[in-house]
Design a protein around this motif. Structure first.
Motif, short mmCIF file in Angstrom:
data_model
loop_
_atom_site.label_atom_id
_atom_site.label_comp_id
_atom_site.label_asym_id
_atom_site.label_seq_id
_atom_site.Cartn_x
_atom_site.Cartn_y
_atom_site.Cartn_z
N GLN A 1 0.82 -1.20 0.00
CA GLN A 1 0.00 0.00 0.00
C GLN A 1 0.86 1.27 0.00
N GLN A 2 1.99 1.21 -0.70
CA GLN A 2 2.89 2.36 -0.72
C GLN A 2 2.21 3.60 -1.29
N GLY A 3 1.36 3.42 -2.29
CA GLY A 3 0.66 4.56 -2.88
C GLY A 3 -0.50 4.99 -2.01
N GLY A 4 -1.26 5.92 -2.50
CA GLY A 4 -2.40 6.39 -1.74
C GLY A 4 -2.10 7.70 -1.06
N ALA A 5 -3.15 8.45 -0.82
CA ALA A 5 -2.99 9.80 -0.30
C ALA A 5 -2.72 9.79 1.21
N THR A 6 -1.92 10.73 1.62
CA THR A 6 -1.64 10.96 3.04
C THR A 6 -1.79 12.44 3.32
N HIS A 7 -1.86 12.78 4.59
CA HIS A 7 -1.90 14.19 5.00
C HIS A 7 -0.83 14.38 6.05
N VAL A 8 0.18 15.19 5.73
CA VAL A 8 1.32 15.41 6.62
C VAL A 8 1.40 16.90 6.95
N ARG A 9 1.53 17.19 8.23
CA ARG A 9 1.66 18.58 8.72
C ARG A 9 3.00 18.72 9.42
N THR A 10 3.83 19.63 8.94
CA THR A 10 5.15 19.86 9.51
C THR A 10 5.22 21.29 10.03
N VAL A 11 5.63 21.45 11.29
CA VAL A 11 5.65 22.78 11.90
C VAL A 11 6.93 22.99 12.71
N LEU A 12 7.22 24.25 12.98
CA LEU A 12 8.22 24.65 13.96
C LEU A 12 7.52 25.33 15.12
N GLN A 13 7.99 25.05 16.32
CA GLN A 13 7.49 25.75 17.50
C GLN A 13 8.56 26.75 17.95
N TRP A 14 8.25 28.04 17.75
CA TRP A 14 9.17 29.12 18.12
C TRP A 14 8.91 29.50 19.58
N CYS A 15 9.97 29.52 20.36
CA CYS A 15 9.85 29.76 21.80
C CYS A 15 10.37 31.15 22.13
N GLY A 16 9.54 31.96 22.80
CA GLY A 16 9.97 33.28 23.24
C GLY A 16 9.29 34.40 22.48
N GLU A 17 9.59 35.63 22.89
CA GLU A 17 9.04 36.82 22.24
C GLU A 17 9.62 36.96 20.83
N PRO A 18 8.91 37.67 19.93
CA PRO A 18 9.33 37.73 18.52
C PRO A 18 10.78 38.14 18.30
N ASP A 19 11.30 39.07 19.10
CA ASP A 19 12.66 39.56 18.85
C ASP A 19 13.73 38.62 19.38
#
Length: 227
Positions: free
Chosen positions: A75-93
């Motif tokens: 079953q290598q084929g077929g649709a998947t849904h992948v979400r990749t994120v970064l978690q930024w820690c601290g104030e914007p600056d």
């Protein structure tokens, strides 16, 4: 119907088994084994956590994800849904990307059992996993990924591209990661999190742990319509 637990690599290959025997400082072990929301724990240390979405799309599954989602070799084929994120820690600056995270689910389940996943936007996944009813988490696993592993190179390349001046605070060789599977109506979703070294050394003040905000009503209604 009883939910069937996903198949996870309980017996790792010899290389990973040796890597897992690396000495782990007590603080790092607390982060790797911590139950509940990782975002909530990050906020207890750095007050502000911002989610940057790198990708949310169909993508190839990695070997561990295939096992966790019970996708067979044919079953290598077929649709998947992948979400990749970064978690930024601290104030914007002063913020830096302390955690690289990736979640994966088979696309049909992203439209059905995990339909709310597509509507999260830049909110933490915890707003769904630890608030929505009927979601169960399997045990946490953690391992050290050696620098030559394909997944390590892939993660570090994306991580460093976004880090800018903070690249020297990211893992320079291997990476500690943890992963677990969440089940909703029997459908598995695997979440993997990689940690910057200094995050694993942060102390956690449990007095600062704040409640997770509930999902917006729009997302909750979407779940009920699909129930």
């Amino acid at each position: 119907m009883t939910e069937r637990a996903p198949i996870l690599p309980l017996t790792p290959n010899p290389l990973l088994k040796r890597m897992r025997r690396r000495p782990i400082p007590a603080r790092a072990r607390k982060w790797l084994n911590a139950e509940g929301s990782l975002t909530r724990r990050l906020k207890a240390v750095c007050d502000t956590v911002h989610i940057q979405i790198l990708h949310q799309r169909q993508a190839a599954l990695w070997p561990l994800e295939k096992k966790a989602l019970s996708r067979q070799r044919h079953q290598q084929g077929g649709a998947t849904h992948v979400r990749t994120v970064l978690q930024w820690c601290g104030e914007p600056d002063t913020a830096f990307p302390g955690v690289f995270a990736r979640s994966a689910v088979l696309a049909p389940q992203a439209r059905l059992s995990w339909g709310s996943l597509r509507g999260l936007g830049n909110r933490p996944l915890a707003h769904l996993l630890f608030v929505a009813p009927g979601i169960r988490r399997t045990p946490l696993f953690y391992q050290y990924d050696p620098p030559h592993a394909p997944e390590t190179r892939h993660v570090l390349r994306q991580w460093q591209q976004q880090a800018g001046a903070h690249a020297d605070r990211l893992p320079q060789r291997g990476i500690w990661r943890r992963y677990s599977v969440f089940l909703h109506r029997g459908a598995p979703l695997i979440v993997t999190e990689w940690f910057a070294p200094e995050v694993l050394d942060w102390p956690i003040d449990h007095r600062k742990l704040t409640p997770i905000r509930r999902l917006q009503p729009r997302i909750q209604k979407q779940q009920h319509r699909r129930a």
